[in-house]
Enzyme design. Sequence first.
Site, PDB file in Angstrom:
ATOM      1  N   ARG A  28       0.845  -1.211   0.000  1.00  0.00           N
ATOM      2  CA  ARG A  28       0.000   0.000   0.000  1.00  0.00           C
ATOM      3  C   ARG A  28       0.880   1.262   0.000  1.00  0.00           C
ATOM      4  O   ARG A  28       0.562   2.246  -0.647  1.00  0.00           O
ATOM      5  CB  ARG A  28      -0.902  -0.033   1.235  1.00  0.00           C
ATOM      6  N   VAL A  79     -10.809  11.838  -7.501  1.00  0.00           N
ATOM      7  CA  VAL A  79     -11.503  10.554  -7.354  1.00  0.00           C
ATOM      8  C   VAL A  79     -10.488   9.413  -7.221  1.00  0.00           C
ATOM      9  O   VAL A  79     -10.684   8.465  -6.464  1.00  0.00           O
ATOM     10  CB  VAL A  79     -12.431  10.304  -8.568  1.00  0.00           C
ATOM     11  N   GLY A  80      -9.382   9.512  -7.977  1.00  0.00           N
ATOM     12  CA  GLY A  80      -8.365   8.448  -7.997  1.00  0.00           C
ATOM     13  C   GLY A  80      -7.855   8.164  -6.593  1.00  0.00           C
ATOM     14  O   GLY A  80      -7.517   9.086  -5.840  1.00  0.00           O
ATOM     15  N   ASP A  97     -19.806   6.997  -0.906  1.00  0.00           N
ATOM     16  CA  ASP A  97     -20.060   6.451   0.437  1.00  0.00           C
ATOM     17  C   ASP A  97     -21.373   7.022   0.993  1.00  0.00           C
ATOM     18  O   ASP A  97     -22.161   6.304   1.600  1.00  0.00           O
ATOM     19  CB  ASP A  97     -18.887   6.789   1.369  1.00  0.00           C
ATOM     20  N   ARG A 105     -24.181   5.339  -0.781  1.00  0.00           N
ATOM     21  CA  ARG A 105     -24.325   3.954  -0.312  1.00  0.00           C
ATOM     22  C   ARG A 105     -25.036   3.931   1.048  1.00  0.00           C
ATOM     23  O   ARG A 105     -25.892   3.078   1.303  1.00  0.00           O
ATOM     24  CB  ARG A 105     -22.941   3.308  -0.182  1.00  0.00           C
ATOM     25  N   HIS A 107     -12.033   7.973   2.295  1.00  0.00           N
ATOM     26  CA  HIS A 107     -12.742   7.081   1.376  1.00  0.00           C
ATOM     27  C   HIS A 107     -12.030   5.727   1.403  1.00  0.00           C
ATOM     28  O   HIS A 107     -11.086   5.480   0.654  1.00  0.00           O
ATOM     29  CB  HIS A 107     -12.764   7.637  -0.051  1.00  0.00           C
TER      30      HIS A 107
HETATM   31  P1  NAX Z   1      -9.223   2.209 -14.358  1.00  0.00           P
HETATM   32  O1  NAX Z   1      -7.947   1.504 -14.030  1.00  0.00           O
HETATM   33  O2  NAX Z   1     -10.258   1.506 -15.164  1.00  0.00           O
HETATM   34  O3  NAX Z   1      -8.902   3.569 -15.111  1.00  0.00           O
HETATM   35  C1  NAX Z   1      -7.884   4.433 -14.713  1.00  0.00           C
HETATM   36  C2  NAX Z   1      -7.460   5.189 -15.942  1.00  0.00           C
HETATM   37  O4  NAX Z   1      -6.549   6.193 -15.539  1.00  0.00           O
HETATM   38  C3  NAX Z   1      -6.730   4.324 -16.988  1.00  0.00           C
HETATM   39  O5  NAX Z   1      -7.354   4.501 -18.254  1.00  0.00           O
HETATM   40  C4  NAX Z   1      -5.294   4.860 -16.962  1.00  0.00           C
HETATM   41  O6  NAX Z   1      -4.670   4.778 -18.225  1.00  0.00           O
HETATM   42  C5  NAX Z   1      -5.532   6.310 -16.523  1.00  0.00           C
HETATM   43  N1  NAX Z   1      -4.384   6.959 -15.936  1.00  0.00           N
HETATM   44  C6  NAX Z   1      -3.444   6.438 -15.105  1.00  0.00           C
HETATM   45  N2  NAX Z   1      -2.520   7.353 -14.808  1.00  0.00           N
HETATM   46  C7  NAX Z   1      -2.877   8.492 -15.447  1.00  0.00           C
HETATM   47  C8  NAX Z   1      -2.323   9.787 -15.530  1.00  0.00           C
HETATM   48  N3  NAX Z   1      -1.188  10.087 -14.889  1.00  0.00           N
HETATM   49  N4  NAX Z   1      -2.969  10.712 -16.272  1.00  0.00           N
HETATM   50  C9  NAX Z   1      -4.096  10.411 -16.924  1.00  0.00           C
HETATM   51  N5  NAX Z   1      -4.676   9.192 -16.898  1.00  0.00           N
HETATM   52  C10 NAX Z   1      -4.070   8.243 -16.159  1.00  0.00           C
HETATM   53  O7  NAX Z   1      -9.821   2.695 -12.960  1.00  0.00           O
HETATM   54  P2  NAX Z   1     -11.303   3.189 -12.627  1.00  0.00           P
HETATM   55  O8  NAX Z   1     -12.139   2.018 -12.259  1.00  0.00           O
HETATM   56  O9  NAX Z   1     -11.771   4.104 -13.694  1.00  0.00           O
HETATM   57  O10 NAX Z   1     -11.032   3.994 -11.261  1.00  0.00           O
HETATM   58  C11 NAX Z   1     -10.269   5.181 -11.261  1.00  0.00           C
HETATM   59  C12 NAX Z   1      -9.853   5.542  -9.855  1.00  0.00           C
HETATM   60  O11 NAX Z   1     -10.985   5.823  -9.055  1.00  0.00           O
HETATM   61  C13 NAX Z   1      -9.088   4.430  -9.122  1.00  0.00           C
HETATM   62  O12 NAX Z   1      -8.006   4.965  -8.414  1.00  0.00           O
HETATM   63  C14 NAX Z   1     -10.141   3.904  -8.147  1.00  0.00           C
HETATM   64  O13 NAX Z   1      -9.536   3.269  -7.032  1.00  0.00           O
HETATM   65  C15 NAX Z   1     -10.842   5.193  -7.790  1.00  0.00           C
HETATM   66  N6  NAX Z   1     -12.154   5.128  -7.150  1.00  0.00           N
HETATM   67  C16 NAX Z   1     -12.477   6.098  -6.268  1.00  0.00           C
HETATM   68  C17 NAX Z   1     -13.736   6.158  -5.684  1.00  0.00           C
HETATM   69  C18 NAX Z   1     -14.077   7.257  -4.722  1.00  0.00           C
HETATM   70  O14 NAX Z   1     -15.178   7.210  -4.186  1.00  0.00           O
HETATM   71  N7  NAX Z   1     -13.226   8.249  -4.446  1.00  0.00           N
HETATM   72  C19 NAX Z   1     -14.763   5.131  -5.955  1.00  0.00           C
HETATM   73  C20 NAX Z   1     -14.505   4.353  -7.203  1.00  0.00           C
HETATM   74  C21 NAX Z   1     -13.063   4.038  -7.465  1.00  0.00           C
HETATM   75  O15 NAX Z   1     -12.687   2.949  -6.667  1.00  0.00           O
END
Ligand code: NAX
Length: 325
Positions: free
Chosen positions: A100, A131-132, A161, A164, A189
């Site tokens: 992690r 969001v990421g 959250d 949900r 989160h």
């Molecule tokens: P995916 O892995 O399907 O998509 C991520 C995308 O980001 C990929 O297309 C990748 O090429 C792109 N990427 C990576 N590094 C980048 C950069 N430096 N610049 C531009 N693009 C880049 O993930 P996805 O299911 O779409 O989820 C995205 C993020 O949201 C993840 O980190 C996930 O953990 C997070 N989430 C956050 C949530 C929240 O409530 N805050 C809930 C949903 C989700 O779990």
Amino acid sequence: MKAPIRVAVTGATGHIGYSLLFRIASGAMFGPEQPVILQLIEAPIEKAIKALKGTVMELDDCAFPLLKDIVKTSDAAVGFKNANWCLLVGAKPRGPDMERADLLKDNAKIFIAQGKLIDAVAADDVSVVVVGNPANTNCMIAASQAKRLPYDRFTAMVRLDQNRAQTQLAKKAGVDFTAIENIFTYGNHSPTIFPAFAHATIAGKPAEQVINNDAWLQGPFYEAVGKRGADIIAVRGTSSAASAANALVDHVRSLATPGSMHSIAVKSNGVYGFDKDVWAGVPVRTTSPGRYEVITGYSMDDFAKFKLAATNKELIEERAVVNML
Ligand code: NAX
């Protein structure tokens, strides 16, 4: 017709991105009167760039009346240029056998770079939503790079959250989702997020009174919200994407609507016991589009204080890892 606003989205072709872009272009995020220009940013990887091209072809084929232009790029300086909203969805996923701490550090590098660029090239009125994951800590990192923009332009998403928690309460009480009010989510989160049920109401009455089951509220309810993401992966085989995209639509719409009360992660000033300067989910009231005030004064009982301390501890630990960079 109004002038278009520029909406930059990173991770545009990821799972969330693919659900999100069509909602933005259709008007779900900014309303049916607001034209948009999408500025789509993907990682400089051949597969991602190709997928982005295909996604743009599909957006074109929707002939959305509100979609006035699309920029597609792997250069974030181009993608964030003059953006009014920057939605930072892209992040590095946790790989097999990855610690992690390594995930935190790898993502920190991405969000340091993006925070700097947004500060340098985005519009003066920009609002940034992270969001990421780890969303709270990534938001803290991006905001720490800003010299021109005030820190309160940066928020992280804990709305999934909140949604949900709202759903769990509605289903338990056997009422429509709209009967649930004042359910806010506090902290990180992650599975430690705390949905503060003591302040929620169901059809105007205290949720605790309507549910009349403290054991459920302090156990299965709280746990269901925290591990909902894992439960969805277990049955769907892939992570929540459409509901996450929907929560981002809700986050932005609430933040753009004065008077709206909702949960977002913001820089802590110590309220609700969060360590100063971590980015914690709290209830806010939108004061003007993109601006908010934290709602203070909700009293917390011993159970709530215990849960807030746990999620606060996790945020402090994440901050310590990235501080070592
Ligand atoms: P995916 O892995 O399907 O998509 C991520 C995308 O980001 C990929 O297309 C990748 O090429 C792109 N990427 C990576 N590094 C980048 C950069 N430096 N610049 C531009 N693009 C880049 O993930 P996805 O299911 O779409 O989820 C995205 C993020 O949201 C993840 O980190 C996930 O953990 C997070 N989430 C956050 C949530 C929240 O409530 N805050 C809930 C949903 C989700 O779990």
